[in-house]
Design a protein around this motif. Sequence first.
Motif, PDB file in Angstrom:
ATOM      1  N   ALA A  48     -68.925 -23.167   6.326  1.00 12.91           N
ATOM      2  CA  ALA A  48     -70.142 -22.539   6.839  1.00 12.91           C
ATOM      3  C   ALA A  48     -71.326 -23.491   6.747  1.00 12.91           C
ATOM      4  CB  ALA A  48     -70.440 -21.255   6.064  1.00 12.91           C
ATOM      5  N   TYR A  49     -71.278 -24.421   5.824  1.00 13.48           N
ATOM      6  CA  TYR A  49     -72.367 -25.394   5.671  1.00 13.48           C
ATOM      7  C   TYR A  49     -72.477 -26.264   6.919  1.00 13.48           C
ATOM      8  CZ  TYR A  49     -75.091 -29.274   3.724  1.00 13.48           C
ATOM      9  OH  TYR A  49     -76.045 -30.244   3.497  1.00 13.48           O
ATOM     10  N   ALA A  50     -71.327 -26.697   7.440  1.00  8.17           N
ATOM     11  CA  ALA A  50     -71.332 -27.505   8.660  1.00  8.17           C
ATOM     12  C   ALA A  50     -71.883 -26.705   9.829  1.00  8.17           C
ATOM     13  CB  ALA A  50     -69.922 -27.999   8.970  1.00  8.17           C
ATOM     14  N   GLN A  51     -71.501 -25.434   9.896  1.00  8.11           N
ATOM     15  CA  GLN A  51     -72.013 -24.588  10.968  1.00  8.11           C
ATOM     16  C   GLN A  51     -73.528 -24.428  10.870  1.00  8.11           C
ATOM     17  OE1 GLN A  51     -70.165 -20.737  11.241  1.00  8.11           O
ATOM     18  NE2 GLN A  51     -71.506 -20.060  12.897  1.00  8.11           N
ATOM     19  N   ALA A  52     -74.016 -24.264   9.655  1.00  6.58           N
ATOM     20  CA  ALA A  52     -75.463 -24.127   9.457  1.00  6.58           C
ATOM     21  C   ALA A  52     -76.190 -25.400   9.872  1.00  6.58           C
ATOM     22  CB  ALA A  52     -75.762 -23.793   8.002  1.00  6.58           C
ATOM     23  N   LEU A  53     -75.635 -26.564   9.523  1.00  8.41           N
ATOM     24  CA  LEU A  53     -76.240 -27.831   9.929  1.00  8.41           C
ATOM     25  C   LEU A  53     -76.297 -27.936  11.452  1.00  8.41           C
ATOM     26  CD1 LEU A  53     -74.521 -30.337   7.458  1.00  8.41           C
ATOM     27  CD2 LEU A  53     -76.949 -29.708   7.484  1.00  8.41           C
ATOM     28  N   TYR A  54     -75.192 -27.569  12.091  1.00  5.54           N
ATOM     29  CA  TYR A  54     -75.146 -27.591  13.555  1.00  5.54           C
ATOM     30  C   TYR A  54     -76.213 -26.668  14.139  1.00  5.54           C
ATOM     31  CZ  TYR A  54     -73.624 -26.345  18.246  1.00  5.54           C
ATOM     32  OH  TYR A  54     -73.605 -26.080  19.585  1.00  5.54           O
ATOM     33  N   ASN A  55     -76.293 -25.452  13.614  1.00  3.54           N
ATOM     34  CA  ASN A  55     -77.274 -24.493  14.130  1.00  3.54           C
ATOM     35  C   ASN A  55     -78.716 -24.980  13.948  1.00  3.54           C
ATOM     36  OD1 ASN A  55     -75.052 -22.952  14.675  1.00  3.54           O
ATOM     37  ND2 ASN A  55     -75.662 -21.197  13.440  1.00  3.54           N
ATOM     38  N   ILE A  56     -78.979 -25.602  12.804  1.00  4.65           N
ATOM     39  CA  ILE A  56     -80.315 -26.161  12.584  1.00  4.65           C
ATOM     40  C   ILE A  56     -80.578 -27.262  13.617  1.00  4.65           C
ATOM     41  CG2 ILE A  56     -81.815 -27.422  10.991  1.00  4.65           C
ATOM     42  CD1 ILE A  56     -80.303 -26.029   8.685  1.00  4.65           C
ATOM     43  N   GLY A  57     -79.539 -28.051  13.893  1.00  8.93           N
ATOM     44  CA  GLY A  57     -79.664 -29.089  14.911  1.00  8.93           C
ATOM     45  C   GLY A  57     -80.025 -28.514  16.272  1.00  8.93           C
ATOM     46  N   VAL A  58     -79.388 -27.402  16.632  1.00  7.38           N
ATOM     47  CA  VAL A  58     -79.694 -26.746  17.906  1.00  7.38           C
ATOM     48  C   VAL A  58     -81.158 -26.312  17.934  1.00  7.38           C
ATOM     49  CG1 VAL A  58     -79.189 -24.757  19.377  1.00  7.38           C
ATOM     50  CG2 VAL A  58     -77.318 -25.989  18.285  1.00  7.38           C
ATOM     51  N   CYS A  59     -81.618 -25.743  16.832  1.00  3.77           N
ATOM     52  CA  CYS A  59     -83.031 -25.322  16.757  1.00  3.77           C
ATOM     53  C   CYS A  59     -83.965 -26.516  16.896  1.00  3.77           C
ATOM     54  CB  CYS A  59     -83.290 -24.607  15.436  1.00  3.77           C
ATOM     55  SG  CYS A  59     -82.479 -22.999  15.277  1.00  3.77           S
ATOM     56  N   ARG A  60     -83.651 -27.603  16.209  1.00  5.46           N
ATOM     57  CA  ARG A  60     -84.487 -28.796  16.295  1.00  5.46           C
ATOM     58  C   ARG A  60     -84.506 -29.329  17.732  1.00  5.46           C
ATOM     59  NH1 ARG A  60     -87.806 -28.213  12.190  1.00  5.46           N
ATOM     60  NH2 ARG A  60     -86.799 -28.365  10.148  1.00  5.46           N
ATOM     61  N   PHE A  61     -83.373 -29.270  18.400  1.00  9.94           N
ATOM     62  CA  PHE A  61     -83.308 -29.722  19.787  1.00  9.94           C
ATOM     63  C   PHE A  61     -84.188 -28.849  20.670  1.00  9.94           C
ATOM     64  CE2 PHE A  61     -81.301 -30.427  23.945  1.00  9.94           C
ATOM     65  CZ  PHE A  61     -81.151 -31.805  23.942  1.00  9.94           C
ATOM     66  N   TYR A  73     -76.675 -33.054  13.687  1.00  8.27           N
ATOM     67  CA  TYR A  73     -75.358 -32.984  14.327  1.00  8.27           C
ATOM     68  C   TYR A  73     -74.400 -33.966  13.668  1.00  8.27           C
ATOM     69  CZ  TYR A  73     -77.582 -30.436  18.219  1.00  8.27           C
ATOM     70  OH  TYR A  73     -78.251 -29.520  18.998  1.00  8.27           O
ATOM     71  N   ALA A  74     -74.895 -35.175  13.383  1.00  8.96           N
ATOM     72  CA  ALA A  74     -74.054 -36.185  12.739  1.00  8.96           C
ATOM     73  C   ALA A  74     -73.598 -35.723  11.366  1.00  8.96           C
ATOM     74  CB  ALA A  74     -74.813 -37.509  12.639  1.00  8.96           C
ATOM     75  N   LYS A  75     -74.495 -35.094  10.618  1.00  9.26           N
ATOM     76  CA  LYS A  75     -74.129 -34.582   9.297  1.00  9.26           C
ATOM     77  C   LYS A  75     -73.125 -33.445   9.401  1.00  9.26           C
ATOM     78  CE  LYS A  75     -78.477 -35.787   6.975  1.00  9.26           C
ATOM     79  NZ  LYS A  75     -79.738 -35.255   6.376  1.00  9.26           N
ATOM     80  N   ALA A  76     -73.264 -32.613  10.438  1.00 10.50           N
ATOM     81  CA  ALA A  76     -72.326 -31.510  10.636  1.00 10.50           C
ATOM     82  C   ALA A  76     -70.929 -32.049  10.906  1.00 10.50           C
ATOM     83  CB  ALA A  76     -72.784 -30.626  11.801  1.00 10.50           C
ATOM     84  N   VAL A  77     -70.838 -33.074  11.752  1.00  9.85           N
ATOM     85  CA  VAL A  77     -69.535 -33.691  12.044  1.00  9.85           C
ATOM     86  C   VAL A  77     -68.948 -34.305  10.782  1.00  9.85           C
ATOM     87  CG1 VAL A  77     -68.378 -35.522  13.339  1.00  9.85           C
ATOM     88  CG2 VAL A  77     -70.111 -34.118  14.466  1.00  9.85           C
ATOM     89  N   GLU A  78     -69.770 -35.023  10.048  1.00 14.07           N
ATOM     90  CA  GLU A  78     -69.323 -35.685   8.823  1.00 14.07           C
ATOM     91  C   GLU A  78     -68.845 -34.674   7.792  1.00 14.07           C
ATOM     92  OE1 GLU A  78     -71.127 -38.598   5.297  1.00 14.07           O
ATOM     93  OE2 GLU A  78     -72.355 -38.056   7.033  1.00 14.07           O
ATOM     94  N   SER A  79     -69.515 -33.536   7.698  1.00 15.27           N
ATOM     95  CA  SER A  79     -69.159 -32.561   6.675  1.00 15.27           C
ATOM     96  C   SER A  79     -67.818 -31.897   6.949  1.00 15.27           C
ATOM     97  CB  SER A  79     -70.248 -31.490   6.561  1.00 15.27           C
ATOM     98  OG  SER A  79     -70.278 -30.682   7.718  1.00 15.27           O
ATOM     99  N   ARG A  80     -67.325 -32.019   8.183  1.00 17.44           N
ATOM    100  CA  ARG A  80     -65.977 -31.529   8.500  1.00 17.44           C
ATOM    101  C   ARG A  80     -65.012 -32.682   8.730  1.00 17.44           C
ATOM    102  NH1 ARG A  80     -66.468 -26.091  12.318  1.00 17.44           N
ATOM    103  NH2 ARG A  80     -67.561 -24.808  10.773  1.00 17.44           N
ATOM    104  N   LYS A  86     -67.562 -29.386  18.779  1.00 19.76           N
ATOM    105  CA  LYS A  86     -68.795 -28.818  19.326  1.00 19.76           C
ATOM    106  C   LYS A  86     -70.014 -29.621  18.864  1.00 19.76           C
ATOM    107  CE  LYS A  86     -69.252 -24.339  19.079  1.00 19.76           C
ATOM    108  NZ  LYS A  86     -69.596 -22.982  18.569  1.00 19.76           N
ATOM    109  N   ALA A  87     -70.041 -29.967  17.586  1.00 16.93           N
ATOM    110  CA  ALA A  87     -71.169 -30.732  17.057  1.00 16.93           C
ATOM    111  C   ALA A  87     -71.164 -32.162  17.589  1.00 16.93           C
ATOM    112  CB  ALA A  87     -71.137 -30.732  15.530  1.00 16.93           C
ATOM    113  N   ALA A  88     -69.972 -32.747  17.750  1.00 11.77           N
ATOM    114  CA  ALA A  88     -69.881 -34.099  18.299  1.00 11.77           C
ATOM    115  C   ALA A  88     -70.379 -34.118  19.742  1.00 11.77           C
ATOM    116  CB  ALA A  88     -68.447 -34.607  18.225  1.00 11.77           C
ATOM    117  N   TYR A  89     -70.041 -33.080  20.495  1.00 11.40           N
ATOM    118  CA  TYR A  89     -70.522 -32.964  21.874  1.00 11.40           C
ATOM    119  C   TYR A  89     -72.050 -32.843  21.897  1.00 11.40           C
ATOM    120  CZ  TYR A  89     -71.779 -30.624  26.226  1.00 11.40           C
ATOM    121  OH  TYR A  89     -72.388 -30.270  27.399  1.00 11.40           O
ATOM    122  N   ALA A  90     -72.582 -31.967  21.060  1.00 15.11           N
ATOM    123  CA  ALA A  90     -74.040 -31.785  20.998  1.00 15.11           C
ATOM    124  C   ALA A  90     -74.728 -33.081  20.583  1.00 15.11           C
ATOM    125  CB  ALA A  90     -74.380 -30.664  20.017  1.00 15.11           C
ATOM    126  N   LEU A  91     -74.101 -33.815  19.681  1.00 17.15           N
ATOM    127  CA  LEU A  91     -74.638 -35.114  19.272  1.00 17.15           C
ATOM    128  C   LEU A  91     -74.740 -36.040  20.479  1.00 17.15           C
ATOM    129  CD1 LEU A  91     -75.472 -37.229  17.162  1.00 17.15           C
ATOM    130  CD2 LEU A  91     -73.032 -37.638  16.726  1.00 17.15           C
TER     131      LEU A  91
END
Length: 225
Positions: A48-61, A73-80, A86-91
């Motif tokens: 869930a931590y990776a998902q939260a990082l991704y979601n924060i990334g979406v908000c920042r975008f 997004y990079a941290k979300a990918v790394e954490s998994r 999905k996060a790699a694509y958004a990155l």
Amino acid sequence: LGCANAAAQGANGRAREIIARGNERYARGEYRSAVEEYGRVTRADGEAYAQALYNIGVCRFELWQTEAAVSLYAKAVESRAGRYPKAAYALGVALEALGRTAEAKEAYARAVAGPGEGYAPAHYKLGMLAAGAGDDERAASHFREAIKRSKDKFPASHNNLGVMLARAGRLAEAEREFEAALRHSDGSFTEAAHNLKLCRALLAGRSKDGAVAMKVAEGPDEFSR
């Protein structure tokens, strides 16, 4: 073990509730408030931590804080451990927005390297980059993969595959792709309608414009949580 599992389930339930609250705020356009909510998820909450990082990334975008989004997004990918398509694509999308095309290409390639929902849109983006670089054969391959792996209809990929085929002189195949693009968009795809008309004119020998006049379509960028 029973106590450990119960504790883990409690942590996961807490994280799900936090993310649900954040999603509600995001849906209302309250991006900063959503960031605060997602930020309550910690490393102890597992995936869930990776998902939260991704979601924060979406908000920042959404807040035009693209550099921050790239980092998240990079941290979300790394954490998994690199397995978060999905996060790699958004990155990749965020890196493209910053003009960092080579890095974006690497991110899209990472998104298609493993299983997950990032496959189709990432293949589409790789197709667009290949088409822009003049590598029509590679672009066609990626557009085919986007169609194959998409859970939904993907008219933009059909259209762009048609353009690549037409450029290679494979007009009959291109015609079928343009027809599919129109069919999957309920006939409301302007570029595909233009391309189909030109393709049929070329097949009938009634046009001197050639495939160079055909239009490649941009696809939508979507960030579903």
